[in-house]
Design an enzyme around this catalytic site. Structure first.
Site, PDB file in Angstrom:
ATOM      1  NE  ARG A  67       6.143 -29.494  15.684  1.00  0.00           N
ATOM      2  CZ  ARG A  67       7.269 -29.665  16.240  1.00  0.00           C
ATOM      3  NH1 ARG A  67       8.327 -28.655  15.675  1.00  0.00           N
ATOM      4  NH2 ARG A  67       7.779 -30.304  17.487  1.00  0.00           N
TER       5      ARG A  67
ATOM      6  CB  CYS B 257       0.901  -2.168   4.908  1.00  0.00           C
ATOM      7  SG  CYS B 257       1.070  -3.136   6.499  1.00  0.00           S
ATOM      8  N   GLY B 258       2.544  -0.115   6.028  1.00  0.00           N
ATOM      9  CA  GLY B 258       3.283   0.676   7.120  1.00  0.00           C
ATOM     10  C   GLY B 258       3.767  -0.105   8.123  1.00  0.00           C
ATOM     11  CB  THR B 259       2.723  -1.717  11.232  1.00  0.00           C
ATOM     12  OG1 THR B 259       1.165  -2.380  10.602  1.00  0.00           O
ATOM     13  CG2 THR B 259       2.448  -0.279  11.453  1.00  0.00           C
ATOM     14  N   GLY B 260       3.198  -3.415   8.395  1.00  0.00           N
ATOM     15  CA  GLY B 260       3.037  -5.022   8.008  1.00  0.00           C
ATOM     16  C   GLY B 260       2.068  -5.640   8.500  1.00  0.00           C
TER      17      GLY B 260
ATOM     18  CG  ASP C 101      -0.331   0.131   2.452  1.00  0.00           C
ATOM     19  OD1 ASP C 101       0.916   0.330   2.578  1.00  0.00           O
ATOM     20  OD2 ASP C 101      -1.152   0.304   3.523  1.00  0.00           O
ATOM     21  CG  HIS C 102      -0.834   4.802   1.384  1.00  0.00           C
ATOM     22  ND1 HIS C 102      -1.783   3.785   1.575  1.00  0.00           N
ATOM     23  CD2 HIS C 102      -0.865   5.531   2.596  1.00  0.00           C
ATOM     24  CE1 HIS C 102      -2.474   4.213   2.726  1.00  0.00           C
ATOM     25  NE2 HIS C 102      -1.825   4.891   3.600  1.00  0.00           N
TER      26      HIS C 102
ATOM     27  CG  HIS D 258      11.528 -24.057  12.633  1.00  0.00           C
ATOM     28  ND1 HIS D 258      11.548 -23.817  13.932  1.00  0.00           N
ATOM     29  CD2 HIS D 258      12.550 -24.458  12.157  1.00  0.00           C
ATOM     30  CE1 HIS D 258      12.667 -24.376  14.507  1.00  0.00           C
ATOM     31  NE2 HIS D 258      13.387 -24.813  13.248  1.00  0.00           N
TER      32      HIS D 258
ATOM     33  NE  ARG E 293      11.494 -29.996  15.585  1.00  0.00           N
ATOM     34  CZ  ARG E 293      12.791 -29.730  15.045  1.00  0.00           C
ATOM     35  NH1 ARG E 293      13.300 -30.688  14.140  1.00  0.00           N
ATOM     36  NH2 ARG E 293      13.429 -28.708  15.433  1.00  0.00           N
ATOM     37  CG  HIS E 294       9.727 -27.568  11.498  1.00  0.00           C
ATOM     38  ND1 HIS E 294       9.597 -27.289  12.556  1.00  0.00           N
ATOM     39  CD2 HIS E 294      11.092 -28.119  11.423  1.00  0.00           C
ATOM     40  CE1 HIS E 294      10.730 -27.253  13.295  1.00  0.00           C
ATOM     41  NE2 HIS E 294      11.584 -27.742  12.578  1.00  0.00           N
TER      42      HIS E 294
ATOM     43  NE  ARG F  96       3.266   4.976   6.970  1.00  0.00           N
ATOM     44  CZ  ARG F  96       2.016   5.157   6.795  1.00  0.00           C
ATOM     45  NH1 ARG F  96       1.032   4.593   7.738  1.00  0.00           N
ATOM     46  NH2 ARG F  96       1.375   5.801   5.733  1.00  0.00           N
TER      47      ARG F  96
HETATM   48  C1  RB5 Z   1      -1.895   2.931   6.350  1.00  0.00           C
HETATM   49  O1  RB5 Z   1      -1.748   4.081   6.961  1.00  0.00           O
HETATM   50  C2  RB5 Z   1      -1.456   1.643   7.257  1.00  0.00           C
HETATM   51  O2  RB5 Z   1      -2.710   1.782   7.965  1.00  0.00           O
HETATM   52  C3  RB5 Z   1      -0.977   0.638   6.641  1.00  0.00           C
HETATM   53  O3  RB5 Z   1       0.056   0.905   5.762  1.00  0.00           O
HETATM   54  C4  RB5 Z   1      -0.726  -0.671   7.501  1.00  0.00           C
HETATM   55  O4  RB5 Z   1       0.066   0.022   8.474  1.00  0.00           O
HETATM   56  C5  RB5 Z   1      -1.698  -1.424   8.198  1.00  0.00           C
HETATM   57  O5  RB5 Z   1      -1.551  -2.277   8.916  1.00  0.00           O
END
Ligand code: RB5
Length: 141
Positions: free
Chosen positions: A136, A65-68, A8-9, A98, A132-133, A109
């Site tokens: 699972r 994305c920003g946080t993943g 995403d952005h 694993h 074993r993995h 970010r």
């Molecule tokens: C976008 O602002 C942000 O929410 C997205 O990139 C992501 O971090 C969501 O999990």
């Protein structure tokens, strides 16, 4: 190996650099977007990358994305997708050894680009250990 890549952005700048990194390493890339820093909805891009992996058109996928976090939540809703949100090389390696992760999620970010490229490199070159993995993983289906 062919890899589907999407963002995403919040992950756009990382995606551009990761696509260049993969191409320089001789990896075939399918870039599903986004294509600018304009605000978009991450589930759309997770859906596209996961569909390419599920179809066998791409062996693995990378989502940023920003946080993943949003990408990993979205990707793991898809059958046979094992998406791993990684913040350093150790979890990236273990997600392959694993968990046989077939989608890597990154936070654009959260990380520096050098750490992100380190993660991508390790994740690409690490094979699943099986044994074993696999037992699972079978319990998850
Ligand atoms: C976008 O602002 C942000 O929410 C997205 O990139 C992501 O971090 C969501 O999990």
């Amino acid at each position: 190996m062919k890899i589907a890549v999407g963002s995403d952005h919040g992950g756009f700048e990382f995606k551009e650099q990761i696509v260049r990194f993969l191409a320089a390493a001789g990896v075939e890339v399918e870039d599903v977007g986004c294509h600018s820093t304009d605000s978009v909805d991450y589930p759309r891009f997770a859906d596209q990358v996961c569909a390419r992996v599920q179809a066998g058109a791409c062996e693995r996928g990378i989502l940023i994305c920003g946080t993943g976090i949003g990408m990993s939540i979205a990707a793991n809703r898809h059958r046979d997708i094992r998406a791993a949100l990684c913040h350093e090389a150790y979890t990236a390696r273990m997600s392959r050894e694993h968990n046989n992760a077939n989608v890597l999620c990154l936070g654009g970010r959260v990380l520096g680009i050098e750490v992100a490229l380190d993660i991508v490199g390790v994740w690409l070159e690490t094979e699943f250990a099986g044994g074993r993995h696999q037992r699972r993983l079978d319990m998850l289906s």
